[in-house]
Design an enzyme around this catalytic site. Structure first.
Site, PDB file in Angstrom:
ATOM      1  N   ASP A 109      62.055   4.947  73.210  1.00 30.80           N
ATOM      2  CA  ASP A 109      62.993   3.936  73.091  1.00 30.80           C
ATOM      3  C   ASP A 109      64.494   4.524  73.605  1.00 30.80           C
ATOM      4  O   ASP A 109      64.499   5.766  73.183  1.00 30.80           O
ATOM      5  CB  ASP A 109      63.209   3.196  71.908  1.00 30.80           C
ATOM      6  CG  ASP A 109      64.435   2.069  71.904  1.00 30.80           C
ATOM      7  OD1 ASP A 109      64.629   1.265  72.760  1.00 30.80           O
ATOM      8  OD2 ASP A 109      65.019   2.251  70.739  1.00 30.80           O
ATOM      9  N   ASP A 166      68.337   3.334  73.139  1.00 28.49           N
ATOM     10  CA  ASP A 166      69.252   3.088  72.287  1.00 28.49           C
ATOM     11  C   ASP A 166      68.972   2.974  70.894  1.00 28.49           C
ATOM     12  O   ASP A 166      67.998   2.604  70.208  1.00 28.49           O
ATOM     13  CB  ASP A 166      69.965   1.534  72.507  1.00 28.49           C
ATOM     14  CG  ASP A 166      70.505   1.212  73.774  1.00 28.49           C
ATOM     15  OD1 ASP A 166      70.879   2.249  74.401  1.00 28.49           O
ATOM     16  OD2 ASP A 166      70.092   0.113  74.349  1.00 28.49           O
TER      17      ASP A 166
HETATM   18 MG   LIG Z   1      66.532   0.977  69.832  1.00 25.17          MG
END
Ligand SMILES: [Mg+2]
Ligand SMILES: [Zn+2]
Length: 174
Positions: free
Chosen positions: A8, A10
């Site tokens: 992922d 962020d």
């Molecule tokens: Mg995230």
């Protein structure tokens, strides 16, 4: 078939909702988390294919243009490369959160698409995320899962940061 590590973006690789940045809508707002680039470098050196899979509903909602998102991702790849890591591709879902698409996590569309295009061994790959929807997407794709953060979760492994998860990730993929 190759083993992959899906990251992922962020909260795993870069800061969001920190003192200096809320959301990343331009390259100047991309600040890597401490040790994140080094972690990607370690995983790269261990021989895994590294991909980023990120929900970017802000595109569909009109907060940033896809062109700008691509610039952000080029910068991400450069910053990681400077430390010796290699991100093969940054996959993103640009659709509105409620569009009902197959790519937005917790759906597994991005992982399945990458697996097909790069001939990845999903059962021996890992999804790393800081949100329950990342873990769900990883499970739907048949991957092992790593949660970054302190919330209770059903992931295979939990760690405070990607940097601190590297040892466990390598162990999990043995
Ligand atoms: Mg995230
Ligand atoms: Zn989508």
């Amino acid at each position: 078939m190759k083993k992959a590590i899906f990251l992922d973006r962020d909260g795993v690789l870069n800061e969001v909702l920190s003192d200096r940045v809320k959301f990343v809508n331009m390259p100047e707002q991309l600040f890597l988390l401490e040790g994140a680039a080094e972690a990607v470098a370690d995983l790269t050196k261990a021989g895994y294919e590294i991909f980023v899979v990120t929900n970017q509903g802000g595109v569909g909602l009109g907060f940033l243009k896809e062109r700008e998102l691509k610039r952000i991702h080029e910068r991400l790849q450069v910053l990681v490369a400077e430390k010796g890591g290699h991100i093969k591709e940054v996959a993103y879902c640009p659709h509105k959160p409620k569009a009902g698409c197959e790519c937005r996590k917790p759906n597994a569309g991005m992982l399945l698409d990458l697996a097909e295009r790069y001939n990845l061994d999903l059962a021996n790959s890992i999804m790393v995320g800081d949100h329950e929807r990342d873990i769900e997407a990883g499970k739907k794709a048949g991957c092992k899962t790593v949660f970054i953060g302190s919330d209770p979760t059903k992931a295979d492994i939990r760690a405070p940061s990607l940097f601190e998860a590297v040892g466990d990730i390598l162990e999990l993929l043995k």
